[in-house]
Design a protein around this motif. Structure first.
Motif, PDB file in Angstrom:
ATOM      1  N   SER A   1       0.834  -1.195   0.000  1.00  0.00           N
ATOM      2  CA  SER A   1       0.000   0.000   0.000  1.00  0.00           C
ATOM      3  C   SER A   1       0.869   1.245   0.000  1.00  0.00           C
ATOM      4  N   GLY A   2       0.388   2.288  -0.665  1.00  0.00           N
ATOM      5  CA  GLY A   2       1.179   3.501  -0.753  1.00  0.00           C
ATOM      6  C   GLY A   2       1.224   4.275   0.554  1.00  0.00           C
ATOM      7  N   LYS A   3       2.336   4.956   0.789  1.00  0.00           N
ATOM      8  CA  LYS A   3       2.476   5.892   1.899  1.00  0.00           C
ATOM      9  C   LYS A   3       2.558   7.286   1.305  1.00  0.00           C
ATOM     10  N   THR A   4       1.870   8.223   1.903  1.00  0.00           N
ATOM     11  CA  THR A   4       1.700   9.537   1.285  1.00  0.00           C
ATOM     12  C   THR A   4       2.295  10.626   2.161  1.00  0.00           C
ATOM     13  N   LEU A   5       3.162  11.463   1.555  1.00  0.00           N
ATOM     14  CA  LEU A   5       3.826  12.540   2.269  1.00  0.00           C
ATOM     15  C   LEU A   5       3.828  13.798   1.418  1.00  0.00           C
ATOM     16  N   PHE A   6       3.729  14.942   2.067  1.00  0.00           N
ATOM     17  CA  PHE A   6       3.997  16.236   1.447  1.00  0.00           C
ATOM     18  C   PHE A   6       5.272  16.799   2.067  1.00  0.00           C
ATOM     19  N   GLY A   7       6.208  17.253   1.224  1.00  0.00           N
ATOM     20  CA  GLY A   7       7.381  17.960   1.715  1.00  0.00           C
ATOM     21  C   GLY A   7       8.536  17.099   2.158  1.00  0.00           C
ATOM     22  N   LYS A   8       8.496  15.777   1.868  1.00  0.00           N
ATOM     23  CA  LYS A   8       9.553  14.891   2.351  1.00  0.00           C
ATOM     24  C   LYS A   8       9.468  13.583   1.580  1.00  0.00           C
ATOM     25  N   SER A   9      10.629  12.949   1.346  1.00  0.00           N
ATOM     26  CA  SER A   9      10.637  11.598   0.798  1.00  0.00           C
ATOM     27  C   SER A   9      10.578  10.591   1.940  1.00  0.00           C
ATOM     28  N   LEU A  10      10.201   9.364   1.634  1.00  0.00           N
ATOM     29  CA  LEU A  10      10.209   8.322   2.659  1.00  0.00           C
ATOM     30  C   LEU A  10      11.628   8.008   3.104  1.00  0.00           C
ATOM     31  N   LYS A  11      12.554   8.020   2.177  1.00  0.00           N
ATOM     32  CA  LYS A  11      13.960   7.800   2.524  1.00  0.00           C
ATOM     33  C   LYS A  11      14.489   9.031   3.246  1.00  0.00           C
ATOM     34  N   GLN A  12      15.225   8.839   4.304  1.00  0.00           N
ATOM     35  CA  GLN A  12      15.775   9.964   5.055  1.00  0.00           C
ATOM     36  C   GLN A  12      16.736  10.755   4.169  1.00  0.00           C
ATOM     37  N   ASP A  13      16.431  12.019   3.967  1.00  0.00           N
ATOM     38  CA  ASP A  13      17.249  12.843   3.086  1.00  0.00           C
ATOM     39  C   ASP A  13      17.129  14.294   3.541  1.00  0.00           C
ATOM     40  N   PRO A  14      18.072  14.772   4.306  1.00  0.00           N
ATOM     41  CA  PRO A  14      17.954  16.151   4.821  1.00  0.00           C
ATOM     42  C   PRO A  14      18.025  17.213   3.736  1.00  0.00           C
TER      43      PRO A  14
ATOM     44  N   GLY B   1      -2.271  29.527   1.616  1.00  0.00           N
ATOM     45  CA  GLY B   1      -1.893  28.156   1.346  1.00  0.00           C
ATOM     46  C   GLY B   1      -1.056  27.614   2.482  1.00  0.00           C
ATOM     47  N   TYR B   2      -1.033  26.308   2.618  1.00  0.00           N
ATOM     48  CA  TYR B   2      -0.309  25.679   3.715  1.00  0.00           C
ATOM     49  C   TYR B   2       1.190  25.732   3.460  1.00  0.00           C
ATOM     50  N   THR B   3       1.952  26.069   4.473  1.00  0.00           N
ATOM     51  CA  THR B   3       3.404  26.186   4.331  1.00  0.00           C
ATOM     52  C   THR B   3       4.099  24.937   4.850  1.00  0.00           C
ATOM     53  N   ILE B   4       5.041  24.446   4.040  1.00  0.00           N
ATOM     54  CA  ILE B   4       5.820  23.260   4.382  1.00  0.00           C
ATOM     55  C   ILE B   4       7.293  23.620   4.280  1.00  0.00           C
ATOM     56  N   GLY B   5       8.113  23.091   5.180  1.00  0.00           N
ATOM     57  CA  GLY B   5       9.553  23.258   5.067  1.00  0.00           C
ATOM     58  C   GLY B   5      10.097  24.260   6.065  1.00  0.00           C
ATOM     59  N   ASN B   6      10.897  25.182   5.584  1.00  0.00           N
ATOM     60  CA  ASN B   6      11.612  26.082   6.503  1.00  0.00           C
ATOM     61  C   ASN B   6      11.214  27.539   6.302  1.00  0.00           C
TER      62      ASN B   6
ATOM     63  N   VAL C   1      16.278  17.497   1.070  1.00  0.00           N
ATOM     64  CA  VAL C   1      15.037  17.797   0.352  1.00  0.00           C
ATOM     65  C   VAL C   1      14.113  18.707   1.144  1.00  0.00           C
ATOM     66  N   PHE C   2      14.512  19.147   2.329  1.00  0.00           N
ATOM     67  CA  PHE C   2      13.675  20.067   3.080  1.00  0.00           C
ATOM     68  C   PHE C   2      13.858  21.482   2.538  1.00  0.00           C
ATOM     69  N   ALA C   3      12.942  21.900   1.696  1.00  0.00           N
ATOM     70  CA  ALA C   3      12.968  23.254   1.153  1.00  0.00           C
ATOM     71  C   ALA C   3      11.549  23.789   1.203  1.00  0.00           C
ATOM     72  N   GLY C   4      11.373  24.984   1.722  1.00  0.00           N
ATOM     73  CA  GLY C   4      10.044  25.491   2.001  1.00  0.00           C
ATOM     74  C   GLY C   4       9.242  25.809   0.754  1.00  0.00           C
ATOM     75  N   PHE C   5       7.947  25.629   0.857  1.00  0.00           N
ATOM     76  CA  PHE C   5       7.029  26.067  -0.185  1.00  0.00           C
ATOM     77  C   PHE C   5       5.645  26.218   0.418  1.00  0.00           C
ATOM     78  N   GLU C   6       4.804  26.974  -0.266  1.00  0.00           N
ATOM     79  CA  GLU C   6       3.404  27.105   0.097  1.00  0.00           C
ATOM     80  C   GLU C   6       2.582  26.355  -0.939  1.00  0.00           C
ATOM     81  N   ILE C   7       1.549  25.654  -0.486  1.00  0.00           N
ATOM     82  CA  ILE C   7       0.784  24.792  -1.376  1.00  0.00           C
ATOM     83  C   ILE C   7      -0.698  24.869  -1.028  1.00  0.00           C
ATOM     84  N   LYS C   8      -1.535  24.710  -2.036  1.00  0.00           N
ATOM     85  CA  LYS C   8      -2.973  24.639  -1.795  1.00  0.00           C
ATOM     86  C   LYS C   8      -3.648  23.909  -2.951  1.00  0.00           C
ATOM     87  N   ASN C   9      -4.821  23.394  -2.652  1.00  0.00           N
ATOM     88  CA  ASN C   9      -5.705  22.813  -3.664  1.00  0.00           C
ATOM     89  C   ASN C   9      -5.020  21.691  -4.436  1.00  0.00           C
TER      90      ASN C   9
END
Length: 218
Positions: free
Chosen positions: A138-151, A210-215, A153-161
Motif C-alpha cells: 500500500s502507498g504511503k503519502t507525504l507532502f514535503g519529504k521523501s520516505l527515505k531519510q534525506d535532509p 496556502g499551507y506552508t511546508i519546510g523552513n 530535500v527540506f525546502a520550504g514552499f506554500e501549497i494549496k488545492n
C-alpha cells in the motif's frame, strides 16, 4: 518552521491503485531562499526509498517533475520535467500522464504551468524497457519529504488545492480548474469542470496563502 512535512500515513487503493491514467493539479509558491535546492512536493511510495510509486519533485534547477517508479525495489524510474519556476510566484501546476514506462516521449505526459504547456523533457531515466508504475504494498503519502531519510530535500514552499484524479483531464476541465488564476473547490462539478466523480485524493489547504511546508513560515 524548520523541516516541516505532512505525513498522511498509509493510503488505500484510492491512490496506490492508480497505475495508469492520472491527473495531478495544485497551486504552489516557492520563496526566494528555497530556489536552487531539491524538494519533494508529494510522494506516494510503498517502501522507504525513492523508487516505487510516483512523486512530484522540484530539482535544484527549479524544474517541477513527475517521477514514476516501478515496484521492483531496483532503482528503476523515469522522470518528466517542465520549465524552471521563479520565486515568490503562485503557479498552477497540472500534470496529466498515462504513466506508461515508455515515457521516452512527452506524448504520454503533459505538464502545465498557469494553464500553459511547459517544455517537457525526459530526464534521469534509469530503465530502457517499457515498465509501469508499481507499489510493493500500500502507498504511503507525504507532502514535503521523501520516505527515505534525506535532509537535503527540506525546502520550504506554500501549497494549496492539491488534487489527484484517476483520469487524464481534458483541456476544458483543466481550464475550468485553473479558473482564471483563482482558487476553485474541486469537490463538486462546476461549469466545465465535470470530473469530480473521478477525484481520488484532495487536500485544499485553503487558508489565506496556502499551507506552508519546510523552513519558511507564512
Amino acid at each position: 518552521w524548520t523541516d516541516d512535512f505532512i505525513d498522511c500515513g498509509t493510503t488505500d487503493s484510492a491512490i496506490s491503485g492508480i497505475t495508469s491514467n492520472i491527473t495531478i493539479a495544485f497551486w504552489i509558491r516557492f520563496p526566494t531562499g528555497t530556489l536552487g535546492s531539491n524538494s519533494y512536493i508529494f510522494v506516494s511510495n510503498s517502501i522507504d526509498d525513492y523508487f516505487t510509486g510516483f512523486n512530484i519533485y522540484k530539482d535544484s534547477a527549479d524544474k517541477i517533475s513527475i517521477l514514476v517508479s516501478d515496484a521492483g525495489n531496483d532503482n528503476d524510474y523515469k522522470r518528466i520535467k517542465g520549465d524552471a519556476v521563479s520565486a515568490d510566484t503562485w503557479y498552477f501546476v497540472a500534470i496529466t500522464s498515462d504513466m506508461d514506462g515508455s515515457f521516452d516521449t512527452i506524448g504520454n505526459t503533459t505538464i502545465l504551468y498557469n494553464n500553459s504547456a511547459t517544455t517537457e523533457t525526459a530526464a534521469e531515466s534509469s530503465w530502457a524497457d517499457t515498465k509501469s508504475v508499481g507499489y510493493s504494498g500500500s502507498g504511503k503519502t507525504l507532502f514535503g519529504k521523501s520516505l527515505k531519510q534525506d535532509p537535503d530535500v527540506f525546502a520550504g514552499f506554500e501549497i494549496k488545492n492539491f488534487a489527484i484524479w484517476n483520469v487524464q483531464l481534458d483541456s476544458d476541465n483543466l481550464t475550468a480548474i485553473y479558473n482564471g488564476g483563482n482558487f476553485l473547490s474541486l469537490k463538486d462539478d462546476s461549469g466545465e469542470y465535470t470530473q469530480s466523480s473521478n477525484l481520488r485524493a484532495y487536500w485544499e489547504f485553503n487558508n489565506d496563502k496556502g499551507y506552508t511546508i519546510g523552513n519558511h513560515s507564512i
